[in-house]
Design an enzyme around this catalytic site. Structure first.
Site, PDB file in Angstrom:
ATOM      1  N   CYS A  45      87.741  53.711  23.650  1.00 49.54           N
ATOM      2  CA  CYS A  45      88.611  54.851  24.018  1.00 49.54           C
ATOM      3  C   CYS A  45      88.816  54.926  25.523  1.00 49.54           C
ATOM      4  O   CYS A  45      89.909  55.256  25.994  1.00 49.54           O
ATOM      5  CB  CYS A  45      87.991  56.166  23.571  1.00 49.54           C
ATOM      6  SG  CYS A  45      87.750  56.295  21.813  1.00 49.54           S
TER       7      CYS A  45
HETATM    8  C1  BEZ Z   1      84.768  53.111  21.039  1.00 48.27           C
HETATM    9  O1  BEZ Z   1      85.657  53.841  21.479  1.00 48.27           O
HETATM   10  O2  BEZ Z   1      84.323  52.192  21.694  1.00 48.27           O
HETATM   11  C2  BEZ Z   1      84.221  53.338  19.672  1.00 48.27           C
HETATM   12  C3  BEZ Z   1      84.181  54.603  19.145  1.00 48.27           C
HETATM   13  C4  BEZ Z   1      83.635  54.802  17.897  1.00 48.27           C
HETATM   14  C5  BEZ Z   1      83.174  53.728  17.169  1.00 48.27           C
HETATM   15  C6  BEZ Z   1      83.250  52.441  17.690  1.00 48.27           C
HETATM   16  C7  BEZ Z   1      83.769  52.241  18.955  1.00 48.27           C
END
Ligand code: BEZ
Length: 211
Positions: A45
């Site tokens: 994100c």
């Molecule tokens: C991420 O944004 O890296 C992420 C968020 C939730 C689960 C897996 C990755």
């Protein structure tokens, strides 16, 4: 109930990093992208929010506003914004909805319990000036989105809205397009007086009209 293409995008009011937003009022008359993030302070994100901030001008060129959502409170979003700037070099420059009670996430069916019962998946909704949902894409939490693809689809949707053309497989801006099936040959003669190539009567190819 699941949201489908052609439905009116549900309205909501929420706190965001840019103050309170009433969604329909905020997007008034423009295209909008609403996209969800599983959780604050997560690696994928963080990269996405920096990338979209860098491309804000590309969305603006397309008369499109962008709004993100993450199911964490506003103070957490504000602290995370510092990390986004540190990591990507881009300051968060569009509203990020704080949705700790998951009101908006539930309204847009962004939590898929068999994937994860607390985090949202990576949903993308493109909504037209008429408030109708034009595109839905759902990615798993582990896959960062391709922001160029979202811009490409907005280009295609806007060509359809403005010129009654569709876009073929792997189309990119500047490539030939297809006269929409809803346009009769008689109407097509008026809209495309230069004519078209038709390898089949139902496949009428013209240069991209706005080039
Ligand atoms: C991420 O944004 O890296 C992420 C968020 C939730 C689960 C897996 C990755």
């Amino acid at each position: 109930m699941a949201i489908r293409l052609g439905d009116e995008a549900p309205d909501f009011s929420a706190d965001t990093t840019e103050g309170p937003v009433s969604f329909h009022e905020w997007k008034k008359g423009k295209w909008a992208v609403l996209f969800s993030h599983p959780k604050d302070f997560t690696p994928v994100c963080t990269t996405e929010l920096g990338a979209v901030s860098k491309l804000k001008g590309e969305f603006e060129k397309r008369n499109t506003k962008v709004i993100g959502l993450s199911v964490d409170p506003l103070d957490s979003h504000n602290r995370w914004a510092g990390d986004i700037k540190d990591v990507t070099g881009a300051a968060l420059n569009f509203p990020l909805i704080a949705d700790p009670d998951k009101k908006v996430a539930d309204l847009y069916d962004m939590i898929h319990p068999n994937a994860n019962d607390t985090l949202t998946v990576r949903s993308v909704f493109v909504i037209g000036p008429d408030k109708k949902v034009k595109l839905i894409i759902t990615y798993p939490a582990s896959t960062g989105r391709n922001i160029d693809e979202i811009l490409r689809v907005i280009d295609s949707l806007q060509l359809t809205a403005n010129y009654s053309v569709a876009t073929p497989v792997n189309w990119n801006d500047g490539d030939d397009v297809i006269i929409a099936s809803s346009v009769s040959d008689d109407d097509a003669k008026a809209k495309f007086p230069q004519g078209w190539d038709a390898p089949k009567p139902y496949l009428r190819i013209v240069p991209q009209p706005n080039k």
